[in-house]
Design a protein around this motif. Structure first.
Motif, PDB file in Angstrom:
ATOM      1  N   VAL A 185      30.331  -6.843 -17.123  1.00  0.00           N
ATOM      2  CA  VAL A 185      30.304  -5.419 -16.805  1.00  0.00           C
ATOM      3  C   VAL A 185      29.004  -4.797 -17.323  1.00  0.00           C
ATOM      4  O   VAL A 185      28.488  -5.172 -18.372  1.00  0.00           O
ATOM      5  N   GLY A 186      28.468  -3.862 -16.557  1.00  0.00           N
ATOM      6  CA  GLY A 186      27.245  -3.191 -16.974  1.00  0.00           C
ATOM      7  C   GLY A 186      27.488  -2.249 -18.142  1.00  0.00           C
ATOM      8  O   GLY A 186      28.570  -1.682 -18.292  1.00  0.00           O
ATOM      9  N   PHE A 187      26.472  -2.088 -18.983  1.00  0.00           N
ATOM     10  CA  PHE A 187      26.561  -1.163 -20.107  1.00  0.00           C
ATOM     11  C   PHE A 187      26.072   0.218 -19.666  1.00  0.00           C
ATOM     12  O   PHE A 187      25.407   0.356 -18.642  1.00  0.00           O
ATOM     13  N   ILE A 188      26.391   1.205 -20.463  1.00  0.00           N
ATOM     14  CA  ILE A 188      25.938   2.571 -20.176  1.00  0.00           C
ATOM     15  C   ILE A 188      25.847   3.325 -21.490  1.00  0.00           C
ATOM     16  O   ILE A 188      26.545   2.995 -22.454  1.00  0.00           O
ATOM     17  N   SER A 189      24.990   4.329 -21.534  1.00  0.00           N
ATOM     18  CA  SER A 189      24.846   5.093 -22.775  1.00  0.00           C
ATOM     19  C   SER A 189      26.122   5.875 -23.066  1.00  0.00           C
ATOM     20  O   SER A 189      26.851   6.278 -22.150  1.00  0.00           O
ATOM     21  N   ASP A 190      26.364   6.107 -24.358  1.00  0.00           N
ATOM     22  CA  ASP A 190      27.508   6.903 -24.810  1.00  0.00           C
ATOM     23  C   ASP A 190      28.832   6.389 -24.243  1.00  0.00           C
ATOM     24  O   ASP A 190      29.709   7.160 -23.866  1.00  0.00           O
ATOM     25  N   HIS A 225      19.049 -10.528 -20.745  1.00  0.00           N
ATOM     26  CA  HIS A 225      19.096  -9.067 -20.755  1.00  0.00           C
ATOM     27  C   HIS A 225      18.286  -8.554 -19.567  1.00  0.00           C
ATOM     28  O   HIS A 225      17.054  -8.542 -19.597  1.00  0.00           O
ATOM     29  N   VAL A 226      18.993  -8.143 -18.515  1.00  0.00           N
ATOM     30  CA  VAL A 226      18.348  -7.712 -17.270  1.00  0.00           C
ATOM     31  C   VAL A 226      17.983  -6.234 -17.368  1.00  0.00           C
ATOM     32  O   VAL A 226      18.833  -5.388 -17.666  1.00  0.00           O
ATOM     33  N   ARG A 227      16.705  -5.925 -17.102  1.00  0.00           N
ATOM     34  CA  ARG A 227      16.223  -4.549 -17.156  1.00  0.00           C
ATOM     35  C   ARG A 227      15.669  -4.119 -15.802  1.00  0.00           C
ATOM     36  O   ARG A 227      15.024  -4.907 -15.111  1.00  0.00           O
ATOM     37  N   ASP A 228      15.936  -2.886 -15.431  1.00  0.00           N
ATOM     38  CA  ASP A 228      15.423  -2.312 -14.192  1.00  0.00           C
ATOM     39  C   ASP A 228      14.064  -1.678 -14.485  1.00  0.00           C
ATOM     40  O   ASP A 228      13.979  -0.542 -14.956  1.00  0.00           O
ATOM     41  N   MET A 229      12.987  -2.430 -14.191  1.00  0.00           N
ATOM     42  CA  MET A 229      11.652  -1.946 -14.525  1.00  0.00           C
ATOM     43  C   MET A 229      11.176  -0.842 -13.589  1.00  0.00           C
ATOM     44  O   MET A 229      10.165  -0.199 -13.847  1.00  0.00           O
ATOM     45  N   SER A 244      17.340   0.012 -22.343  1.00  0.00           N
ATOM     46  CA  SER A 244      17.262  -1.216 -23.132  1.00  0.00           C
ATOM     47  C   SER A 244      17.781  -0.989 -24.545  1.00  0.00           C
ATOM     48  O   SER A 244      18.525  -1.814 -25.099  1.00  0.00           O
ATOM     49  N   ALA A 245      17.415   0.145 -25.128  1.00  0.00           N
ATOM     50  CA  ALA A 245      17.879   0.468 -26.493  1.00  0.00           C
ATOM     51  C   ALA A 245      19.395   0.600 -26.529  1.00  0.00           C
ATOM     52  O   ALA A 245      20.048   0.158 -27.488  1.00  0.00           O
ATOM     53  N   ASP A 246      19.984   1.187 -25.479  1.00  0.00           N
ATOM     54  CA  ASP A 246      21.444   1.323 -25.417  1.00  0.00           C
ATOM     55  C   ASP A 246      22.120  -0.042 -25.344  1.00  0.00           C
ATOM     56  O   ASP A 246      23.132  -0.289 -25.998  1.00  0.00           O
ATOM     57  N   VAL A 247      21.560  -0.938 -24.530  1.00  0.00           N
ATOM     58  CA  VAL A 247      22.134  -2.284 -24.392  1.00  0.00           C
ATOM     59  C   VAL A 247      22.070  -3.030 -25.720  1.00  0.00           C
ATOM     60  O   VAL A 247      23.057  -3.638 -26.157  1.00  0.00           O
ATOM     61  N   ARG A 301      21.935  -1.800 -28.652  1.00  0.00           N
ATOM     62  CA  ARG A 301      22.848  -1.164 -29.608  1.00  0.00           C
ATOM     63  C   ARG A 301      24.278  -1.691 -29.413  1.00  0.00           C
ATOM     64  O   ARG A 301      24.984  -1.991 -30.376  1.00  0.00           O
ATOM     65  N   ILE A 302      24.691  -1.818 -28.149  1.00  0.00           N
ATOM     66  CA  ILE A 302      26.045  -2.327 -27.875  1.00  0.00           C
ATOM     67  C   ILE A 302      26.150  -3.799 -28.257  1.00  0.00           C
ATOM     68  O   ILE A 302      27.154  -4.247 -28.816  1.00  0.00           O
ATOM     69  N   LEU A 303      25.087  -4.582 -27.993  1.00  0.00           N
ATOM     70  CA  LEU A 303      25.094  -5.989 -28.399  1.00  0.00           C
ATOM     71  C   LEU A 303      25.219  -6.107 -29.915  1.00  0.00           C
ATOM     72  O   LEU A 303      25.921  -6.991 -30.426  1.00  0.00           O
ATOM     73  N   LYS A 304      24.550  -5.205 -30.619  1.00  0.00           N
ATOM     74  CA  LYS A 304      24.642  -5.217 -32.086  1.00  0.00           C
ATOM     75  C   LYS A 304      26.066  -4.889 -32.526  1.00  0.00           C
ATOM     76  O   LYS A 304      26.592  -5.501 -33.465  1.00  0.00           O
TER      77      LYS A 304
END
Length: 442
Positions: A260-265, A289-293, A302-305, A307-310
């Protein structure tokens, strides 16, 4: 349904007593509005207007001031909107008061995400996780929802004291349902653990795709596995995890997992409910870690992802060893930006630039996955006697076979490249019958 999206921008990142937790984000208000609009459109809502509202100090009763509330009310009348999406957590009291002021249905960011997840869930596990998160959310929404109902009386005749209120009865029923779902989900977790235990017995490395929602994970998954997973340009197109076997360039088999994709907050109770799914990431040998450049906000995403991985237990030090950054959607960049991104990726560690749509860079990604999973390869020549030929399928799955020679006595000579771990495993499987090619020739 016609909907209006409201994005509150809080000047002070502090919660007021009785208010929901405030959002602290590095995103621009415009990007937040674009994302919230995309979330609404993901469940087929007709977004007729988006509004950014500056809130100097959050109000416990309504979050925003009376002047802004009146402006939005006038706008709702003009656009004939029956639904307002507030891109911020709302307390039950705030939600109820805003619905009264605007005479429209109001849902906050958490409610919207839950609505999307409810539509996307297709497996039993996904449905259980969504239902559990939804009930935990609804449990706090029962504040004064039933004030028009009389108390039920306890005891007999007119002498009995007041019984439980309707809201208490509803909460009890919700809690019973939550306990039942948690038990069912525990069974799902146990089943997943059994599946993982079976996979360990036939040890194929696991590669997990993670990333912000709509970063292109499912498109990349389809590109490198040939699977037909739903991949659309929308937020949360994928909810339930999908696993497929695939072969790396040198023949090694791995299992690729789309998550499932991650999302902020992302609400904490939602993360907790989906922990059974996200545990696939924890079990993975390698994380892509797939990023939409092509998205201007990709750095914040990327920072949100990360953070969730952490939060899941993958810290920064471990991430260096286990994570490869995949800079996706480079086909959407302007030529000069495209070239700059590709060169930057080539000069960076643990980074590969790709386009999941055109296939550019995918071969390089597969080579990097192979290199990271194989480690330092050892070259060796092995002669399999007739009674050990059953090991051939294992060798083709776990080693790179450079050449093979079928001998007249029925034995097979193989030139192999394999990792140190697999070399030890091969020696264990061969036992005392393992002899180098030179011994056979003597």
């Amino acid at each position: 349904m016609r909907a209006t999206v409201v994005v509150p921008v809080l000047k002070q990142a502090r919660g007021s007593r009785g208010s929901a937790d405030t959002i602290t984000t590095t995103r621009t208000p415009e990007s937040r509005l674009e994302e919230a609009t995309g979330l609404a459109q993901a469940i087929d809502l007709d977004v007729v207007k988006g509004t950014i509202v500056t809130v100097s100090e959050p109000r416990p009763a309504t979050l925003m001031g009376t002047g802004k509330i009146q402006e939005i009310k006038d706008s709702l009348d003009e656009t004939d909107s029956g639904l307002v999406i507030v891109d911020h957590p709302l307390t039950p009291v705030q939600q109820r008061n805003l619905e009264k002021e605007w005479n429209a249905k109001v849902i906050d960011r958490t409610g919207l995400i839950l609505e999307i997840f409810g539509r996307r869930a297709s497996t039993k596990e996904g449905t259980l996780q969504v239902d559990l998160a939804h009930l935990n959310y609804q449990k706090g929404r029962l504040v004064r929802s039933w004030t028009h109902l009389e108390r039920q009386r306890g005891g007999g005749g007119f002498m009995g004291g007041p019984g439980e209120t309707q809201i208490e009865a509803d909460r009890r029923m919700l809690q019973d349902r939550i306990i039942k779902l948690e038990r069912e989900l525990e069974q799902v977790v146990r089943t997943r653990q059994l599946h993982r235990a079976k996979r360990r017995k036939v040890p194929h490395p696991i590669v997990a795709l993670v990333g912000y929602t709509n970063a292109g994970k499912s498109t990349l998954f389809n590109r490198i596995t040939g699977a037909g997973v739903l991949a659309e340009d929308m937020l949360f197109a994928t909810l339930d995890p999908t696993l497929r076997r695939m072969k790396l360039p040198h023949g090694r088999t791995v299992i690729l997992s789309d998550t499932v994709g991650f999302i902020s907050d992302l609400p904490t109770h939602l993360v907790a409910a989906f922990r059974a799914t996200l545990e696939e990431v924890l079990e993975a040998d390698l994380v892509l870690h797939v990023r939409d450049m092509a998205d201007e906000d990709n750095q914040a995403q990327s920072a949100d992802v990360l953070r969730i991985l952490k939060d899941l237990g993958i810290d920064e030090a471990e991430g260096e060893k286990r994570i490869i950054e995949v800079w996706n959607k480079i086909d959407r960049l302007e030529p000069e930006n495209h070239e700059a991104i590709v060169q930057k990726a080539e000069g960076a560690r643990n980074v590969v630039a790709v386009s999941a749509v055109t296939g550019e860079g995918v071969d390089a990604l597969m080579e990097e996955i192979s290199r990271r999973l194989s480690g330092v390869l050892t070259e060796t020549t092995v002669v399999l006697p007739v009674d050990k030929l059953a090991l051939l399928p294992w060798l083709y799955d776990h080693a790179i076979v450079d050449s093979r020679e079928d001998n007249e006595d029925g034995s097979v000579t193989l030139d192999l490249r394999l990792s140190e771990t697999e070399a030890v495993e091969l020696e264990r499987r061969l036992g005392n019958t393992a002899r180098p090619k030179e011994d056979w020739e003597r």
